[in-house]
Design an enzyme around this catalytic site. Structure first.
Site, PDB file in Angstrom:
ATOM      1  CB  SER A   1      27.957   0.870  -2.867  1.00 52.53           C
ATOM      2  OG  SER A   1      26.914  -0.084  -3.109  1.00 52.53           O
TER       3      SER A   1
ATOM      4  CG  HIS B   1      26.826 -11.679  -6.836  1.00 48.78           C
ATOM      5  ND1 HIS B   1      25.368 -11.646  -6.773  1.00 48.78           N
ATOM      6  CD2 HIS B   1      27.293 -10.472  -7.262  1.00 48.78           C
ATOM      7  CE1 HIS B   1      24.901 -10.484  -7.506  1.00 48.78           C
ATOM      8  NE2 HIS B   1      25.982  -9.774  -7.455  1.00 48.78           N
TER       9      HIS B   1
ATOM     10  CG  HIS C   1      22.723  -3.663  -2.013  1.00 53.05           C
ATOM     11  ND1 HIS C   1      21.753  -3.166  -1.196  1.00 53.05           N
ATOM     12  CD2 HIS C   1      23.527  -2.881  -2.493  1.00 53.05           C
ATOM     13  CE1 HIS C   1      22.071  -1.602  -1.686  1.00 53.05           C
ATOM     14  NE2 HIS C   1      23.225  -1.413  -2.271  1.00 53.05           N
TER      15      HIS C   1
ATOM     16  CG  ASN D   1      24.768   2.678  -0.507  1.00 53.97           C
ATOM     17  OD1 ASN D   1      24.280   3.722  -0.165  1.00 53.97           O
ATOM     18  ND2 ASN D   1      25.723   2.849  -1.505  1.00 53.97           N
ATOM     19  CB  VAL D   2      26.492   3.723   4.825  1.00 60.91           C
ATOM     20  CG1 VAL D   2      25.733   2.854   5.572  1.00 60.91           C
ATOM     21  CG2 VAL D   2      28.217   3.193   4.691  1.00 60.91           C
TER      22      VAL D   2
ATOM     23  CG  HIS E   1      14.551  -8.295   8.636  1.00 57.18           C
ATOM     24  ND1 HIS E   1      13.717  -7.040   8.185  1.00 57.18           N
ATOM     25  CD2 HIS E   1      14.330  -8.996   7.538  1.00 57.18           C
ATOM     26  CE1 HIS E   1      13.566  -7.156   6.701  1.00 57.18           C
ATOM     27  NE2 HIS E   1      13.931  -8.333   6.487  1.00 57.18           N
TER      28      HIS E   1
ATOM     29  CG  HIS F   1       9.861  -5.490 -14.776  1.00 53.09           C
ATOM     30  ND1 HIS F   1      10.849  -4.976 -13.951  1.00 53.09           N
ATOM     31  CD2 HIS F   1      10.491  -6.705 -15.254  1.00 53.09           C
ATOM     32  CE1 HIS F   1      11.733  -5.716 -13.693  1.00 53.09           C
ATOM     33  NE2 HIS F   1      11.874  -6.540 -14.557  1.00 53.09           N
TER      34      HIS F   1
ATOM     35  N   GLY G   1      30.216   8.685 -13.878  1.00 52.15           N
ATOM     36  CA  GLY G   1      30.855   8.180 -12.903  1.00 52.15           C
ATOM     37  C   GLY G   1      31.642   6.959 -13.799  1.00 52.15           C
ATOM     38  NE  ARG G   2      37.744   3.078 -12.574  1.00 52.54           N
ATOM     39  CZ  ARG G   2      38.053   2.030 -11.979  1.00 52.54           C
ATOM     40  NH1 ARG G   2      37.048   1.605 -11.227  1.00 52.54           N
ATOM     41  NH2 ARG G   2      39.139   1.214 -12.458  1.00 52.54           N
TER      42      ARG G   2
END
Length: 306
Positions: free
Chosen positions: A98, A102, A112, A114-115, A151, A181, A265-266
């Site tokens: 992951s 920035h 971002h 993640n796999v 995309h 929200h 987790g850490r």
């Protein structure tokens, strides 16, 4: 007979992907990532190991983290069984990469990716596995050509696995990265999928690799183009304000963050996605007709880019 899943090949790929991405970022930034290897004790509820790669205070990236983890536990946390209550009480194995980058320049978007692979295990039963992941782009100042490029790469990465996957995962991403929200998209989206096993293990792993391998092609051309644009205090102030939305999503809605914290987790590795500088303002609204207002009207909406 219990099915054997080739987690060694998945682990080897993920570590190689992490290193490949870190090397590419170091070539752009000129600064080096630190490498922080960690190990969970065998007596802890969550066991396993990982490698966190971090760059802070870089020339291009104010903060960039690429984390690898491979953990096992005796009981799946609630966040992992919400959609599969029949698996409650099973042990699990999870491994993935992951990342969140920035950039320093407000015209260069946050990204971002993640796999991951998740396996629910129980003695005497077939393991239940699924893949998850994707990538999404969060600009502070929008450029349509950047959104179309990002995309387009996502679409092409999924094309070999079925023409319905990109529109399906694109919609999933729009719905997932939504701040309820605020009634607001986090960014211009990308692709997102979870609990995905319909292609089988080998083909699902192929799709994971295609998504992971596409990341640098999706993001680096945008970063290279935007990192050199001049900016001032106004743009920087808006960037830090919008980063607050990133924090809100990650701490309230993000499934990976919730899973990591629930499973023990850490903490440092789980929260490496948070930006280094951020601010909030009470009831702030951009002035109509400004570039800041255009982000809200033209980019923070679910729309088709390719």
């Amino acid at each position: 007979m219990t099915q054997l899943l080739d987690t060694r090949s998945v682990r080897d790929y993920l570590l190689q992907l992490q290193q490949r991405i870190v090397t590419a970022l170091e070539n752009i930034d000129g600064e080096l990532f630190i490498s922080d290897d960690w190990q969970k004790e065998p007596t802890e509820p969550l066991r396993g190991n990982g490698r966190s790669r971090m760059l802070e205070g870089g020339q291009v990236f104010e903060r960039a983290g690429v984390g690898f983890s491979h953990v096992q536990g005796d009981m799946m946390p609630p966040s992992a069984t919400a959609a599969r209550p029949q698996l409650a009480g099973r042990g699990f194995e999870a491994l993935g990469v992951s990342l969140v980058f920035h950039p320093r320049n407000p015209y260069c978007p946050t990204v971002h990716m993640n796999v991951r692979l998740f396996i629910a295990q129980q003695e005497g039963a077939e393991p239940v596995f699924w893949f998850g992941g994707g990538m999404d782009l969060t600009p502070y100042y929008g450029f349509e050509e950047d959104a179309r490029h990002f995309h387009g790469v996502c679409r092409d990465a999924l094309a070999p696995f079925g023409e319905t996957l990109y529109p399906r995962f694109k919609k999933w991403c729009d719905e997932y990265f939504y701040l309820k929200h605020r009634k607001e998209q986090r960014g211009i989206g990308g692709i997102f999928y979870d609990d995905f096993s319909e292609l089988g293990f080998e083909r699902g792993f192929d799709m994971m690799r295609s998504v992971g391998d596409a990341f640098l092609s999706a993001y680096l051309p945008i970063a290279e183009k935007r990192r050199v644009l001049p900016y001032g205090e106004r743009e920087r102030d808006f960037q830090n304000y919008r980063r607050g939305r990133y924090v809100e999503f990650n701490l309230v809605f993000d499934r990976g963050t919730v899973f990591g914290l629930q499973s023990g987790g850490r903490t440092e590795s789980i929260l490496l996605s948070l930006p280094p500088v951020v601010n909030w303002r009470y009831n702030w609204q951009p002035e109509p007709g400004t570039p800041e207002a255009k982000l809200y009207t033209d980019f923070l909406i679910a729309r088709d880019w390719v």
